[in-house]
Design a protein around this motif. Structure first.
Motif, PDB file in Angstrom:
ATOM      1  N   THR A  19       8.893  -0.890   3.102  1.00 14.53           N
ATOM      2  CA  THR A  19       9.575  -2.355   2.942  1.00 14.53           C
ATOM      3  C   THR A  19      10.064  -2.936   4.195  1.00 14.53           C
ATOM      4  O   THR A  19       9.606  -4.230   5.039  1.00 14.53           O
ATOM      5  CB  THR A  19      10.261  -2.664   1.734  1.00 14.53           C
ATOM      6  N   PHE A  20      10.479  -2.861   5.274  1.00 15.99           N
ATOM      7  CA  PHE A  20      11.330  -2.987   6.304  1.00 15.99           C
ATOM      8  C   PHE A  20      10.844  -3.128   7.028  1.00 15.99           C
ATOM      9  O   PHE A  20      11.027  -4.060   7.587  1.00 15.99           O
ATOM     10  CB  PHE A  20      12.851  -2.390   6.183  1.00 15.99           C
ATOM     11  N   PHE A  22       6.839  -3.974   6.848  1.00 14.07           N
ATOM     12  CA  PHE A  22       6.554  -4.986   6.363  1.00 14.07           C
ATOM     13  C   PHE A  22       7.347  -6.230   6.584  1.00 14.07           C
ATOM     14  O   PHE A  22       6.913  -7.163   7.826  1.00 14.07           O
ATOM     15  CB  PHE A  22       5.944  -5.126   5.386  1.00 14.07           C
ATOM     16  N   VAL A  23       8.459  -6.683   6.917  1.00 15.09           N
ATOM     17  CA  VAL A  23       9.449  -7.575   6.801  1.00 15.09           C
ATOM     18  C   VAL A  23      10.039  -7.798   8.577  1.00 15.09           C
ATOM     19  O   VAL A  23       9.674  -8.715   8.615  1.00 15.09           O
ATOM     20  CB  VAL A  23      10.899  -7.575   6.015  1.00 15.09           C
ATOM     21  N   VAL A  24       9.953  -6.541   8.909  1.00 11.61           N
ATOM     22  CA  VAL A  24      10.368  -6.922  10.204  1.00 11.61           C
ATOM     23  C   VAL A  24       8.598  -6.900  11.195  1.00 11.61           C
ATOM     24  O   VAL A  24       8.744  -8.061  12.142  1.00 11.61           O
ATOM     25  CB  VAL A  24      10.392  -5.263  10.557  1.00 11.61           C
ATOM     26  N   ASN A  26       6.538  -8.830   9.937  1.00 10.32           N
ATOM     27  CA  ASN A  26       5.622 -10.388  10.118  1.00 10.32           C
ATOM     28  C   ASN A  26       7.450 -11.184   9.680  1.00 10.32           C
ATOM     29  O   ASN A  26       7.479 -12.088   8.975  1.00 10.32           O
ATOM     30  CB  ASN A  26       6.396 -10.322   8.253  1.00 10.32           C
ATOM     31  N   SER A  27       7.822 -11.131  11.073  1.00  9.26           N
ATOM     32  CA  SER A  27       9.514 -11.861  11.341  1.00  9.26           C
ATOM     33  C   SER A  27       9.040 -12.555  12.498  1.00  9.26           C
ATOM     34  O   SER A  27       9.847 -13.499  12.581  1.00  9.26           O
ATOM     35  CB  SER A  27      10.452 -10.821  11.737  1.00  9.26           C
ATOM     36  N   GLY A  28       7.891 -12.671  13.034  1.00  8.56           N
ATOM     37  CA  GLY A  28       7.942 -13.909  14.302  1.00  8.56           C
ATOM     38  C   GLY A  28       7.319 -14.699  13.984  1.00  8.56           C
ATOM     39  O   GLY A  28       8.502 -15.718  13.901  1.00  8.56           O
TER      40      GLY A  28
ATOM     41  N   LEU C 328      16.746  -9.613   3.963  1.00  5.82           N
ATOM     42  CA  LEU C 328      15.421  -9.205   4.319  1.00  5.82           C
ATOM     43  C   LEU C 328      15.171 -10.928   4.387  1.00  5.82           C
ATOM     44  O   LEU C 328      13.578 -11.110   4.966  1.00  5.82           O
ATOM     45  CB  LEU C 328      14.500  -8.100   3.193  1.00  5.82           C
ATOM     46  N   ILE C 331      15.264 -12.299   7.125  1.00  4.87           N
ATOM     47  CA  ILE C 331      14.287 -12.027   8.082  1.00  4.87           C
ATOM     48  C   ILE C 331      13.086 -12.965   7.929  1.00  4.87           C
ATOM     49  O   ILE C 331      12.543 -12.986   9.015  1.00  4.87           O
ATOM     50  CB  ILE C 331      14.185 -10.579   8.648  1.00  4.87           C
ATOM     51  N   TYR C 332      12.378 -12.751   7.015  1.00  3.39           N
ATOM     52  CA  TYR C 332      10.866 -12.599   6.624  1.00  3.39           C
ATOM     53  C   TYR C 332      10.577 -14.144   7.334  1.00  3.39           C
ATOM     54  O   TYR C 332      10.811 -15.080   6.790  1.00  3.39           O
ATOM     55  CB  TYR C 332      10.917 -12.637   5.627  1.00  3.39           C
ATOM     56  N   ARG C 333       9.581 -13.828   8.178  1.00  2.34           N
ATOM     57  CA  ARG C 333       8.752 -15.159   8.780  1.00  2.34           C
ATOM     58  C   ARG C 333       9.906 -15.755   9.083  1.00  2.34           C
ATOM     59  O   ARG C 333       9.944 -17.291   8.991  1.00  2.34           O
ATOM     60  CB  ARG C 333       8.248 -15.765   7.884  1.00  2.34           C
TER      61      ARG C 333
END
Lengths: 175, 199, 486, 207
Positions: A19-20, A22-24, A26-28, C328, C331-333
């Motif tokens: 999960t982490f 995945f989120v990381v 998709n953080s850009g 989370l 951070i997400y998007r």
């Protein structure tokens, strides 16, 4: 038991790590915060209920596996083998080193000095059961040995300089 | 108003001293939990009433330091089992007790408590509580009588009383931390002395 | 890339700034030293060193108490830094805490390395009085007094935070956000730094008080052995105090995540009702969950042990459901700016969330029966501490180092990956060893177990290298730290 | 802090230190029992010459024990608990000294403070619990009940009746030197210390 615990732990931790990751990953890209928040908070509600149900199930099913039965009954059933165990710095004193297989054994565990931990290991060095050995208290540990053989007793509570060599053995013979 | 408080002080003092003093002292519990607190309370009330604004005492008791130290050390001395025994064994020490508890514990407490730093006040409160727990526990586990003049079972009752008092007092103080509003209190006490100390 | 992350403190006095940086500098050095101690224990078990049991158990005692003490110190610096933005705290008391701490450390180090004291940091009664010639009563007393002094220092600090918070927010309930939670108050809830600090001061004052009782009575027993204590009661108090204190360190350090991560993501992290509720519940649970350390004390009341299991499970909820998901979501998007600080802080959230799992597994009584006091236990708390708490603290240090325009080099990025890979491998080996029934706190291992120790030692080395870079960077950049006032 | 407060604080500290120093015999004794023990160790105590009779109706005075080291405790024969512990402790000390061949040099004495009930016959039965050697082990009672107060205050022993019809009293083993002076008071559990002091007293030369 150890295998199950290890597998469950590994799987759940991997889920969290995934999960982490995945989120990381998709953080850009930048997105509006409010929709993200809405989405994650609904996930949160879902997660809460999943965990809550899991919690109740595990709690109920684990109730059977608790090792406290011998401690809280007034008398041992007929046929129970009883061994008195006393821990000292740094050796074990057992009233007998031999028991029969497939009949319950109750260990009355205490200590003559500091705290010790009384743990039964099989021949392949797998921990089978344990209880603390404490001065002034008797902890009653019940165990049924399935296979004949030599079982080890190790100390599992730190008790001073020779804690790691406080080892003894029990011989389990066939009925 | 002021006269009734002074009468009450006198009443407490006489209560501890007179013929009934004997009645307190035959029991360890009554001795420690009623007579000694009464003597301290008598001094405390008298101090609050009559001495709190005494110029000279304020001068020699800056930030309440001298007073609170006296209260702690002399009060602590009377927590020693040996001091209790001494008060019972000879009349000299009994007199010392009747004088020292109100004058060297109660009065210093009254004139110093509001002057010391609020953190010091909190530390003293917590130390007092933990001391009650420790004493209670020690009295319960001690294999010997700590006082020659009292029986072992009385010592055990006293130990339990200490634990009960300590528990109730901590609950009370914890509740206070959630129930009262210290913002208002701070503004009310704005012109009080100790506020300067905390800055 | 957006402009650099701002480090702002509107009212940090020069004295307080200096004291806080001293806290953190001492912490950086001690972290490193204690990690070397920890790694050397694994080397010894790998049969690569020959220090022998006497040194091993001394180092084990020092590693345990040293880490607990120093994370407490560093975490309180984090709390102080952020809390003092909102309430007025006393710098002299911050200094006093450090002085008490250092005196305590000298006494403890003397007890261990001069007096030979090695009763483990837990000093379970009556072991301190039973050195069997390896250590004497004076060494044990020096250890206990040292610990007591450290406790007094922290007590002063938490009383001061209590005073500051109550002065501004009225009382502890209001500072925890209860009007917003229970009475639908429309006022803005206190900031997360205040809520977290209030929780920490409540549990730690209770913990230190219990510790002070048990330490003094242990001292009395040392010199007057006829005053026998109840070993089970002592054990309860020690685990209460130890459990609360180490947990509180995490709850203090996490303030750094609440405060810094929003700067990196440009998103606010405001206390919601769920957030307030979870902190209130955590306050209660941190104080009542400690019996899960006593599951193998069959003489304990059964209800307490079952409560221990239930609360162990419940303790996972706020962390997993609220804090981890909160991070989370943030951070997400978000277009987060990646550097060592943000990486460390996100690692810390991962470590904290992951640590919940083996903790809950071990908190299950039937599992505890075959896992308690195996290496599984250090496994679970090293996830919390090595991968959760320390990254929060190192992250905070990097936040200061990279303050207002300062930059760090590529070596720090490499160090992060050393730390991450090393740390994950290291804790996994603990868990695997626990699964293989290897006992904890054994100076010498059976030959069957040595291979696990050797792999763990390699990972431990990676962690130490990573931490060495972190500590070096912080210490060499101390003078360049630039905290703006607005 | 002003000058006057500095002076007053210093005064308070000095006075408190003095009170505590005096009240705890230099931070060594926090109970009066401990104080009594330290006191006799530092200042051997002369005892009054009182008249006793023993379990065989002999007249006894402490001076009869001159040249021997005396182990002594206070008892009452119907004591249900602590006196037993004391008795067994004496027995085991006696055994240890006999092993070392020192039995000629010591005298064991139980003194009753319950003069109403404890007759020589009862004392005899009491001693018989532990030994049949009625020379080496004496059970004593005062001949004149009026001297009890003197006896107890000589030793610093306090006896208080309890609600079970018995008494609470100092449970300790007292050691008299060859001159009949009180030189040591110990817990009955600390056998090692007791034996060590007895050996020391035996080897001490009489002036």
């Amino acid at each position: 038991m150890q295998e199950i615990a290890w597998t469950i732990t590994l799987v759940l931790m991997l889920v969290i790590i995934a999960t982490f990751v995945f989120v990381v990953l998709n953080s850009g890209q930048v997105a509006e915060y409010e929709p993200v928040k809405k989405r994650f908070y609904s996930v949160r509600t879902g997660l809460f209920w999943v965990l809550a149900v899991g919690f109740v199930v595990v709690m109920l099913s684990s109730y059977q596996g608790m090792p406290y039965a011998a401690q809280h009954r007034s008398e041992n059933p007929i046929g129970t083998q009883v061994i008195d165990v006393e821990g000292f710095q740094w050796y074990w004193k057992l009233s007998s080193n031999e028991v029969k297989a497939n009949q319950p054994v109750v260990f009355n565990v205490t200590s003559g000095d500091a705290n010790h931990g009384f743990a039964i290991y099989d021949e392949s060095l797998t921990l089978l059961a344990q209880t603390q050995a404490m001065p002034g208290y008797i902890n009653k540990l019940e165990y049924v040995f399935k296979e004949p053989g030599t079982y080890k007793i190790l100390c599992l509570e730190y008790c001073g300089m020779a804690h790691h060599s406080m080892v003894s053995a029990i011989e389990v013979v066939a009925e | 108003m002021s006269r009734s408080i002074l009468f009450f002080v006198l009443f407490l003092y006489l209560l501890s001293y007179s013929i009934i003093g004997q009645w307190f002292e035959v029991s360890m519990v009554r001795h420690v939990l009623i007579q000694i607190p009464c003597l301290v309370l008598a001094g405390y009330l008298f101090g609050r009433k009559s001495l709190i604004n005494n110029r000279f005492l304020i001068l020699i008791n800056d930030k309440g330091l001298a007073g609170i130290l006296m209260c702690i050390f002399i009060g602590g001395y009377w927590m020693l089992p040996r001091a209790l025994d001494a008060a019972l064994a000879g009349s000299n020490m009994a007199l010392v007790k009747y004088i020292s508890l109100p004058f060297f514990v109660g009065i210093p407490l009254a004139i110093s408590w509001q002057r010391i730093h609020p953190i010091a006040r909190a530390v003293i409160k917590i130390e007092f509580l933990t001391m009650l727990f420790r004493l209670g526990w020690l009295y319960l586990v001690s294999p010997n009588r700590l006082c020659n003049f009292y029986q072992l079972n009385e010592q055990i009752i006293l130990g339990k009383c200490f634990l009960i008092i300590a528990t109730s007092l901590s609950l009370y103080w914890i509740l206070q931390l959630f129930a009262e509003d210290y913002r208002e209190q701070e503004t009310l006490k704005k012109n009080n002395l100790y506020d300067q100390a905390s800055s | 890339m957006s402009s650099s992350i701002s480090v702002i403190h509107p009212n940090l006095s020069a004295g307080a700034r200096k004291t806080l940086l001293t806290y953190l500098a001492i912490s950086a050095v001690v972290f490193l030293l204690m990690m070397v101690f920890g790694a050397s224990m694994r080397y010894e078990q790998s049969e690569w060193l020959g220090m022998g049991p006497q040194y091993f158990y001394q180092i084990m005692t020092a590693h345990g108490i040293g880490m607990i003490g120093i994370v407490g110190l560093a975490a309180s610096a984090v709390m102080w830094f952020f809390l003092s933005r909102h309430v007025q705290l006393s710098t002299p008391i911050l200094v006093a805490n450090l002085v008490f701490f250092l005196i305590g450390v000298v006494l403890i180090l003397g007890a261990i390395f001069i007096g030979g004291f090695a009763a483990a940091w837990t000093f379970l009664y009556p072991l301190p009085a039973m050195g069997k010639g390896v250590w004497g009563n004076h060494a044990a007393a020096s250890y206990l007094v040292g610990l007591l002094l450290i406790g007094v220092g922290f007590l002063l600090l938490y009383l001061d935070t209590a005073r500051g918070i109550m002065k501004k927010y009225g009382n502890l309930g209001k500072a925890l956000g209860w009007p917003q939670l229970f009475f639908n108050s429309q006022d803005e809830a206190p900031p997360s730094a205040v809520i977290a600090s209030t929780m920490v001061l409540i549990v730690n004052i209770a913990g230190i008080a219990a510790g002070a009782v048990v330490l003094v009575l242990s001292l009395v027993n040392l010199y007057m052995p006829s005053y026998e204590l109840d070993p089970l009661l002592v054990k309860n108090l020690i685990y209460f105090f130890g459990h609360v204190f180490i947990n509180a360190a995490i709850y203090q350090a996490v303030i750094a995540v609440y405060e810094i991560l929003p700067l990196y993501t440009n998103r606010p992290w405001k206390p919601t009702k769920v957030f307030i509720l979870s902190w209130t519940l955590s306050t209660l649970m941190v104080m009542s969950v400690y019996p899960h350390h006593l599951l193998m004390d069959f003489a304990m009341p059964k209800w307490a042990l079952i409560m221990g299991q239930i609360i162990s499970y419940m303790s996972g909820f706020p962390v997993l459901v609220v804090t981890a998901i909160g991070a989370l979501t943030l951070i997400y998007r978000s277009g987060i700016k990646w550097d060592v600080t943000s990486r460390l802080l996100i690692l810390s959230m991962l470590g904290w969330a992951c640590g919940v799992i083996p903790a809950i597994v071990d908190g299950t009584i039937s599992v505890n029966n075959v896992m308690h006091n195996t290496l599984w236990v250090p496994g679970h708390f090293h996830i919390y501490l090595l991968l959760g708490l320390l990254p929060m603290l190192f992250g905070f240090m990097y936040y200061l180092v990279q303050s207002n325009g300062n930059k760090v080099g590529a070596v720090d990025d490499v160090a992060f990956w050393f730390y991450l890979v090393g740390g994950m491998g290291f804790v996994t080996m603990f868990l695997l060893s626990g699964k293989e029934s290897i006992p904890r706190r054994w100076a010498a291992h059976l030959s069957e177990w040595v291979p696990y120790d050797r792999i763990a030692s390699v990972f431990a080395t990676l962690v130490v290298i990573g931490a060495l870079v972190f500590a070096y960077r912080f210490l060499t950049r101390l003078s360049r730290i630039n905290i703006a006032t607005s | 802090m002003n000058r006057y407060s500095l002076i007053s604080t210093t005064l308070v500290l000095i006075i408190s230190a003095a009170v505590w120093w005096q009240g705890t015999s230099g931070f060594k004794a926090f109970t009066s029992e401990a104080a009594r023990r330290i006191d006799v160790l530092e200042y051997p105590r002369k005892l009054s010459g009182l008249d006793f009779e023993n379990q065989t109706f002999e007249n006894i005075n402490f001076s009869d024990y001159k040249g021997k080291v005396v182990l002594l405790d206070f008892i009452y024969t119907s004591c249900p608990d602590i006196c037993y512990a004391l008795g067994f402790s004496f027995k085991s000390i006696k055994a240890e000294l006999e092993e070392a061949g020192l039995q000629e040099q010591i005298q064991i004495v139980n003194i009753t403070f319950n003069l109403e009930q404890d007759t020589p016959e009862r004392l005899s039965a009491y001693v018989q619990r532990y030994t049949s050697d009625h020379d080496m082990w004496h059970g004593l009672r005062l001949k004149d009940p009026g001297q009890l107060k003197q006896l107890l205050s000589d030793f610093g022993v306090v006896v208080i009746p309890n609600e079970h019809g018995g008494f609470d009293h100092n449970a300790a083993i007292h050691i008299l030197d060859k001159e009949g002076r009180l030189v040591g008071i110990h817990d009955y559990q600390s056998q090692q210390q007791i034996v060590a002091q007895i050996r020391e007293q035996i080897s001490a030369t009489v002036l």
